[in-house]
Design a protein around this motif. Structure first.
Motif, short mmCIF file in Angstrom:
data_model
loop_
_atom_site.label_atom_id
_atom_site.label_comp_id
_atom_site.label_asym_id
_atom_site.label_seq_id
_atom_site.Cartn_x
_atom_site.Cartn_y
_atom_site.Cartn_z
N GLY A 45 23.43 -17.82 -13.90
CA GLY A 45 23.29 -17.50 -15.32
C GLY A 45 21.86 -17.68 -15.78
N TRP A 46 21.23 -18.77 -15.34
CA TRP A 46 19.83 -19.03 -15.69
C TRP A 46 18.94 -17.93 -15.11
CZ3 TRP A 46 15.68 -20.18 -12.40
CH2 TRP A 46 14.50 -20.59 -13.05
N MET A 47 19.20 -17.54 -13.87
CA MET A 47 18.40 -16.48 -13.25
C MET A 47 18.54 -15.17 -14.03
SD MET A 47 19.09 -17.19 -9.19
CE MET A 47 17.95 -15.94 -8.59
N THR A 48 19.73 -14.90 -14.53
CA THR A 48 19.94 -13.69 -15.31
C THR A 48 19.13 -13.73 -16.60
OG1 THR A 48 22.16 -13.46 -14.38
CG2 THR A 48 21.71 -12.26 -16.43
N LYS A 49 19.13 -14.87 -17.28
CA LYS A 49 18.33 -15.00 -18.50
C LYS A 49 16.84 -14.81 -18.20
CE LYS A 49 21.57 -18.29 -20.47
NZ LYS A 49 21.77 -19.71 -20.75
N VAL A 50 16.38 -15.44 -17.13
CA VAL A 50 14.96 -15.30 -16.75
C VAL A 50 14.64 -13.85 -16.39
CG1 VAL A 50 13.22 -15.95 -15.04
CG2 VAL A 50 14.72 -17.71 -16.02
N ALA A 51 15.57 -13.20 -15.70
CA ALA A 51 15.33 -11.81 -15.27
C ALA A 51 15.11 -10.89 -16.46
CB ALA A 51 16.51 -11.32 -14.43
N ILE A 52 15.81 -11.14 -17.55
CA ILE A 52 15.63 -10.31 -18.75
C ILE A 52 14.20 -10.45 -19.28
CG2 ILE A 52 16.32 -10.06 -21.17
CD1 ILE A 52 19.20 -10.85 -20.15
N HIS A 59 6.83 -8.86 -15.24
CA HIS A 59 6.25 -9.88 -14.37
C HIS A 59 7.40 -10.61 -13.68
CE1 HIS A 59 3.12 -12.36 -12.83
NE2 HIS A 59 3.71 -13.46 -13.26
N HIS A 60 7.53 -10.40 -12.39
CA HIS A 60 8.72 -10.81 -11.68
C HIS A 60 8.44 -11.95 -10.70
CE1 HIS A 60 9.09 -6.65 -13.03
NE2 HIS A 60 10.29 -7.04 -13.39
N PRO A 61 9.30 -12.96 -10.69
CA PRO A 61 9.10 -14.11 -9.81
C PRO A 61 9.52 -13.81 -8.37
CG PRO A 61 11.15 -14.38 -11.00
CD PRO A 61 10.50 -13.11 -11.53
N GLU A 62 8.99 -14.61 -7.47
CA GLU A 62 9.53 -14.68 -6.11
C GLU A 62 10.48 -15.87 -6.17
OE1 GLU A 62 6.50 -14.99 -3.09
OE2 GLU A 62 5.19 -13.63 -4.17
N TRP A 63 11.74 -15.65 -5.87
CA TRP A 63 12.69 -16.75 -5.97
C TRP A 63 13.84 -16.59 -5.00
CZ3 TRP A 63 14.68 -16.15 -11.72
CH2 TRP A 63 15.24 -14.91 -11.90
N SER A 64 14.52 -17.70 -4.75
CA SER A 64 15.72 -17.68 -3.93
C SER A 64 16.72 -18.65 -4.52
CB SER A 64 15.40 -18.04 -2.47
OG SER A 64 14.95 -19.38 -2.40
N ASN A 65 17.99 -18.35 -4.29
CA ASN A 65 19.07 -19.15 -4.84
C ASN A 65 20.01 -19.56 -3.72
OD1 ASN A 65 22.16 -18.26 -6.17
ND2 ASN A 65 21.15 -20.14 -6.78
N VAL A 66 20.26 -20.87 -3.62
CA VAL A 66 21.28 -21.39 -2.73
C VAL A 66 22.15 -22.31 -3.56
CG1 VAL A 66 21.77 -22.76 -0.67
CG2 VAL A 66 19.77 -21.26 -0.72
N TYR A 67 23.38 -21.91 -3.75
CA TYR A 67 24.38 -22.60 -4.56
C TYR A 67 23.82 -22.97 -5.93
CZ TYR A 67 27.98 -25.75 -6.21
OH TYR A 67 28.92 -26.36 -6.98
N ASN A 68 23.51 -24.24 -6.17
CA ASN A 68 23.08 -24.67 -7.51
C ASN A 68 21.56 -24.83 -7.63
OD1 ASN A 68 22.85 -26.99 -5.94
ND2 ASN A 68 23.39 -28.34 -7.63
N ARG A 69 20.83 -24.38 -6.64
CA ARG A 69 19.37 -24.57 -6.61
C ARG A 69 18.67 -23.22 -6.61
NH1 ARG A 69 18.62 -26.25 -1.56
NH2 ARG A 69 17.45 -24.41 -0.99
N VAL A 70 17.59 -23.14 -7.40
CA VAL A 70 16.76 -21.94 -7.43
C VAL A 70 15.32 -22.36 -7.16
CG1 VAL A 70 15.98 -19.94 -8.75
CG2 VAL A 70 18.28 -20.87 -9.15
N ASP A 71 14.75 -21.86 -6.07
CA ASP A 71 13.35 -22.12 -5.73
C ASP A 71 12.53 -20.95 -6.26
OD1 ASP A 71 13.82 -24.52 -4.23
OD2 ASP A 71 14.61 -23.26 -2.62
#
Length: 97
Positions: A45-52, A59-71
């Motif tokens: 959900g947080w990633m979705t808000k940031v993506a908007i 300006h787009h981040p480099e990121w990865s998501n594993v379960y409850n963690r986003v790097d």
């Protein structure tokens, strides 16, 4: 056009981010942070808000998501390093977290 952060602007823009857990990436002009959430749904959900915001600012981040963690890694590819857009997106990410 976006410009790479000058030595004069790096401190005022980046120092507050370092206080909130962001760090310089070794060997690259970039900043990174790991965000932890209570669940996968919260992280996504947080990633979705940031993506908007990222799309709005083009300006787009480099990121990865594993379960409850986003790097997250932020850098501006057009200038081959950090720009004010990275600081702006980092502040937004912190606020939304």
């Amino acid at each position: 056009m976006t410009e790479k952060l000058s030595e004069a602007t790096r401190g005022p823009l980046l120092d507050p981010l370092f206080q909130s857990g962001w760090a310089l990436v070794e060997g690259r002009d970039a900043i990174a942070k790991t965000f932890s959430f209570t669940s996968f749904v919260d992280a996504f959900g947080w990633m979705t808000k940031v993506a908007i915001w990222a799309e709005k600012w083009n300006h787009h981040p480099e990121w990865s998501n594993v379960y409850n963690r986003v790097d997250v890694l932020l850098t501006t590819h057009d200038v081959n390093g950090l720009s004010a857009l990275d600081a702006k997106l980092a502040r937004k990410m912190d606020k939304l977290a």
